[in-house]
Write a protein that holds these residues in place. Structure first.
Motif, PDB file in Angstrom:
ATOM      1  N   SER A   3     -36.982  -9.503 -17.330  1.00 18.19           N
ATOM      2  CA  SER A   3     -37.542  -9.035 -16.075  1.00 18.19           C
ATOM      3  C   SER A   3     -36.390  -8.631 -15.165  1.00 18.19           C
ATOM      4  N   GLU A  58     -45.826  -3.350 -22.957  1.00 17.82           N
ATOM      5  CA  GLU A  58     -46.266  -4.342 -21.977  1.00 17.82           C
ATOM      6  C   GLU A  58     -45.253  -4.506 -20.845  1.00 17.82           C
ATOM      7  N   ALA A  61     -45.686  -1.525 -18.627  1.00 20.65           N
ATOM      8  CA  ALA A  61     -46.935  -1.585 -17.871  1.00 20.65           C
ATOM      9  C   ALA A  61     -46.808  -2.490 -16.644  1.00 20.65           C
ATOM     10  N   ARG A  62     -45.999  -3.526 -16.752  1.00 18.35           N
ATOM     11  CA  ARG A  62     -45.845  -4.478 -15.649  1.00 18.35           C
ATOM     12  C   ARG A  62     -44.752  -4.088 -14.665  1.00 18.35           C
ATOM     13  N   HIS A  63     -43.855  -3.199 -15.065  1.00 22.37           N
ATOM     14  CA  HIS A  63     -42.699  -2.921 -14.213  1.00 22.37           C
ATOM     15  C   HIS A  63     -43.041  -1.875 -13.149  1.00 22.37           C
TER      16      HIS A  63
END
Length: 117
Positions: A3, A58, A61-63
């Protein structure tokens, strides 16, 4: 992939590929280009590739900095680009300096994912 910033996440993907090619790039080149592959090996490689693309998708998609519209294709393109170029450039008889390879792949992929012009 980690992250944090998008560049850090991309750098983790690139470093992972580099680490897999670092030990003996010439042997890896011979194995992929000249050795016959069993159907079981081909299936295992395919399974690993699909799992890696899914994992990368994934993360994208979250970033919040990822602005590409087609995440499925973007994940395929990024994983394929990293794998192909890392393999090609590190298995070359005159391999590129690892730090240069990493920096350029991270810059290229990060700009693509951000939609930078």
């Amino acid at each position: 992939m980690s992250s944090g910033s998008l560049a850090e996440a991309v750098r983790a993907l690139v470093r992972d590929a580099i680490d897999h090619h670092r030990d003996d790039p010439q042997l890896l080149r011979i194995m992929f280009e000249e050795a016959p592959a069993s159907s079981e090996l081909i299936e295992a490689i395919d399974r690993h590739g699909r799992a890696r693309v899914s994992q990368v998708r994934e993360v994208f998609a979250r970033h919040p900095d990822v602005r590409v519209r087609d995440l499925d294709t973007a994940a395929e393109l990024v994983v394929g680009t990293v794998e192909m170029n890392t393999h090609k450039l590190m298995a070359n008889p005159r391999p590129i300096q690892v730090e240069r390879l990493e920096a350029e792949l991270v810059a290229m992929i990060t700009r693509y994912l951000r939609g930078d012009g």
